[in-house]
Design a protein around this motif. Structure first.
Motif, PDB file in Angstrom:
ATOM      1  N   GLU A  40      41.072  10.730 -45.801  1.00 39.90           N
ATOM      2  CA  GLU A  40      39.863  10.665 -46.621  1.00 39.90           C
ATOM      3  C   GLU A  40      39.974  11.488 -47.908  1.00 39.90           C
ATOM      4  O   GLU A  40      39.005  11.587 -48.663  1.00 39.90           O
ATOM      5  N   HIS A  41      41.134  12.064 -48.160  1.00 44.72           N
ATOM      6  CA  HIS A  41      41.339  12.837 -49.388  1.00 44.72           C
ATOM      7  C   HIS A  41      41.218  11.895 -50.588  1.00 44.72           C
ATOM      8  O   HIS A  41      41.652  10.738 -50.517  1.00 44.72           O
ATOM      9  N   PRO A  42      40.640  12.360 -51.696  1.00 44.71           N
ATOM     10  CA  PRO A  42      40.496  11.494 -52.882  1.00 44.71           C
ATOM     11  C   PRO A  42      41.807  10.858 -53.350  1.00 44.71           C
ATOM     12  O   PRO A  42      41.817   9.708 -53.779  1.00 44.71           O
ATOM     13  N   ILE A  43      42.909  11.576 -53.259  1.00 44.81           N
ATOM     14  CA  ILE A  43      44.194  10.986 -53.668  1.00 44.81           C
ATOM     15  C   ILE A  43      44.543   9.825 -52.737  1.00 44.81           C
ATOM     16  O   ILE A  43      44.965   8.757 -53.193  1.00 44.81           O
ATOM     17  N   ALA A  44      44.351  10.009 -51.439  1.00 43.84           N
ATOM     18  CA  ALA A  44      44.651   8.940 -50.475  1.00 43.84           C
ATOM     19  C   ALA A  44      43.800   7.708 -50.740  1.00 43.84           C
ATOM     20  O   ALA A  44      44.272   6.575 -50.612  1.00 43.84           O
ATOM     21  N   LEU A  45      42.555   7.926 -51.124  1.00 44.84           N
ATOM     22  CA  LEU A  45      41.661   6.803 -51.390  1.00 44.84           C
ATOM     23  C   LEU A  45      42.074   6.024 -52.635  1.00 44.84           C
ATOM     24  O   LEU A  45      41.823   4.830 -52.742  1.00 44.84           O
ATOM     25  N   VAL A  46      42.740   6.691 -53.564  1.00 44.98           N
ATOM     26  CA  VAL A  46      43.208   6.037 -54.788  1.00 44.98           C
ATOM     27  C   VAL A  46      44.547   5.339 -54.580  1.00 44.98           C
ATOM     28  O   VAL A  46      44.721   4.185 -54.969  1.00 44.98           O
ATOM     29  N   VAL A  47      45.501   6.015 -53.947  1.00 43.66           N
ATOM     30  CA  VAL A  47      46.864   5.470 -53.878  1.00 43.66           C
ATOM     31  C   VAL A  47      47.185   4.786 -52.556  1.00 43.66           C
ATOM     32  O   VAL A  47      48.166   4.055 -52.466  1.00 43.66           O
ATOM     33  N   GLY A  48      46.389   5.037 -51.537  1.00 42.82           N
ATOM     34  CA  GLY A  48      46.665   4.484 -50.212  1.00 42.82           C
ATOM     35  C   GLY A  48      47.220   5.565 -49.288  1.00 42.82           C
ATOM     36  O   GLY A  48      47.786   6.565 -49.733  1.00 42.82           O
ATOM     37  N   ARG A  49      47.041   5.346 -47.998  1.00 47.74           N
ATOM     38  CA  ARG A  49      47.419   6.359 -47.007  1.00 47.74           C
ATOM     39  C   ARG A  49      48.918   6.618 -46.945  1.00 47.74           C
ATOM     40  O   ARG A  49      49.358   7.759 -46.943  1.00 47.74           O
ATOM     41  N   THR A  50      49.705   5.562 -46.871  1.00 50.27           N
ATOM     42  CA  THR A  50      51.151   5.748 -46.738  1.00 50.27           C
ATOM     43  C   THR A  50      51.753   6.431 -47.968  1.00 50.27           C
ATOM     44  O   THR A  50      52.488   7.418 -47.815  1.00 50.27           O
ATOM     45  N   PRO A  51      51.449   5.966 -49.196  1.00 49.04           N
ATOM     46  CA  PRO A  51      51.992   6.689 -50.349  1.00 49.04           C
ATOM     47  C   PRO A  51      51.526   8.145 -50.394  1.00 49.04           C
ATOM     48  O   PRO A  51      52.295   9.036 -50.759  1.00 49.04           O
ATOM     49  N   PHE A  52      50.276   8.383 -49.983  1.00 53.69           N
ATOM     50  CA  PHE A  52      49.764   9.754 -49.975  1.00 53.69           C
ATOM     51  C   PHE A  52      50.537  10.614 -48.978  1.00 53.69           C
ATOM     52  O   PHE A  52      50.896  11.759 -49.274  1.00 53.69           O
ATOM     53  N   ARG A  53      50.836  10.069 -47.812  1.00 55.05           N
ATOM     54  CA  ARG A  53      51.632  10.821 -46.823  1.00 55.05           C
ATOM     55  C   ARG A  53      53.002  11.176 -47.398  1.00 55.05           C
ATOM     56  O   ARG A  53      53.508  12.278 -47.196  1.00 55.05           O
ATOM     57  N   HIS A  54      53.621  10.233 -48.101  1.00 60.67           N
ATOM     58  CA  HIS A  54      54.925  10.506 -48.723  1.00 60.67           C
ATOM     59  C   HIS A  54      54.810  11.612 -49.776  1.00 60.67           C
ATOM     60  O   HIS A  54      55.688  12.479 -49.870  1.00 60.67           O
ATOM     61  N   LEU A  55      53.740  11.567 -50.567  1.00 56.01           N
ATOM     62  CA  LEU A  55      53.527  12.585 -51.590  1.00 56.01           C
ATOM     63  C   LEU A  55      53.364  13.965 -50.950  1.00 56.01           C
ATOM     64  O   LEU A  55      53.997  14.938 -51.379  1.00 56.01           O
ATOM     65  N   VAL A  56      52.547  14.035 -49.899  1.00 54.96           N
ATOM     66  CA  VAL A  56      52.322  15.314 -49.224  1.00 54.96           C
ATOM     67  C   VAL A  56      53.607  15.815 -48.565  1.00 54.96           C
ATOM     68  O   VAL A  56      53.940  17.002 -48.652  1.00 54.96           O
ATOM     69  N   ALA A  57      54.361  14.924 -47.954  1.00 55.31           N
ATOM     70  CA  ALA A  57      55.606  15.335 -47.304  1.00 55.31           C
ATOM     71  C   ALA A  57      56.590  15.938 -48.306  1.00 55.31           C
ATOM     72  O   ALA A  57      57.359  16.844 -47.976  1.00 55.31           O
ATOM     73  N   THR A  58      56.551  15.459 -49.538  1.00 58.97           N
ATOM     74  CA  THR A  58      57.496  15.919 -50.554  1.00 58.97           C
ATOM     75  C   THR A  58      56.988  17.117 -51.355  1.00 58.97           C
ATOM     76  O   THR A  58      57.765  18.009 -51.687  1.00 58.97           O
ATOM     77  N   LEU A  59      55.679  17.122 -51.656  1.00 57.41           N
ATOM     78  CA  LEU A  59      55.160  18.115 -52.613  1.00 57.41           C
ATOM     79  C   LEU A  59      54.005  18.957 -52.077  1.00 57.41           C
ATOM     80  O   LEU A  59      53.263  19.545 -52.867  1.00 57.41           O
ATOM     81  N   ARG A  60      53.846  19.024 -50.776  1.00 55.95           N
ATOM     82  CA  ARG A  60      52.696  19.752 -50.212  1.00 55.95           C
ATOM     83  C   ARG A  60      52.581  21.161 -50.772  1.00 55.95           C
ATOM     84  O   ARG A  60      53.573  21.861 -50.960  1.00 55.95           O
TER      85      ARG A  60
END
Length: 125
Positions: A40-60
């Motif tokens: 439900e994070h605003p970034i996830a709502l914009v880019v989608g759940r899977t891309p958001f997970r990849h972003l967090v895994a790389t740049l958390r």
């Protein structure tokens, strides 16, 4: 991150479409990448759940500078003007439509000509 440009790196991490969506919404600002990939994070709502997970895994936990979409939007306007001129819309009408001067529309037309854009071959918006 910064092997290439920020946009290229974001595309490599989360995919081109997700990176473009991120730039379209958050471009020109700083963005904190959370530690957890909440759906439900605003970034996830914009880019989608899977891309958001990849972003967090790389740049958390990092704050990234999201590039502005200015050049993309400028080139898109060149495409629009060249296409509409090919459709027979006048320079004066385009100046009114886009709130530019006729001189600016002519400059945009000339830039399209330098790129050898063929108006009738370009998509409509």
């Amino acid at each position: 991150m910064k092997l290439n440009g920020t946009l290229e790196d974001l595309g490599a991490v989360m995919g081109t479409e997700a990176a473009m969506r991120l730039v379209a919404v958050f471009g020109g600002g700083q963005l904190y990448v959370p530690m957890m990939a909440d759906a439900e994070h605003p970034i996830a709502l914009v880019v989608g759940r899977t891309p958001f997970r990849h972003l967090v895994a790389t740049l958390r936990g990092e704050t990234i500078s999201v590039p502005a979409a200015g050049e993309f939007m400028r080139l898109r306007r060149v495409r629009q003007v060249v296409r509409l001129l090919a459709d027979g819309v006048t320079v004066e009408e385009l100046a009114r439509r886009f709130d530019y001067t006729p001189r600016t529309i002519r400059n945009i037309r000339n830039e399209g000509a330098r790129m050898r854009l063929i108006g009738r071959c370009l998509p409509h918006d």
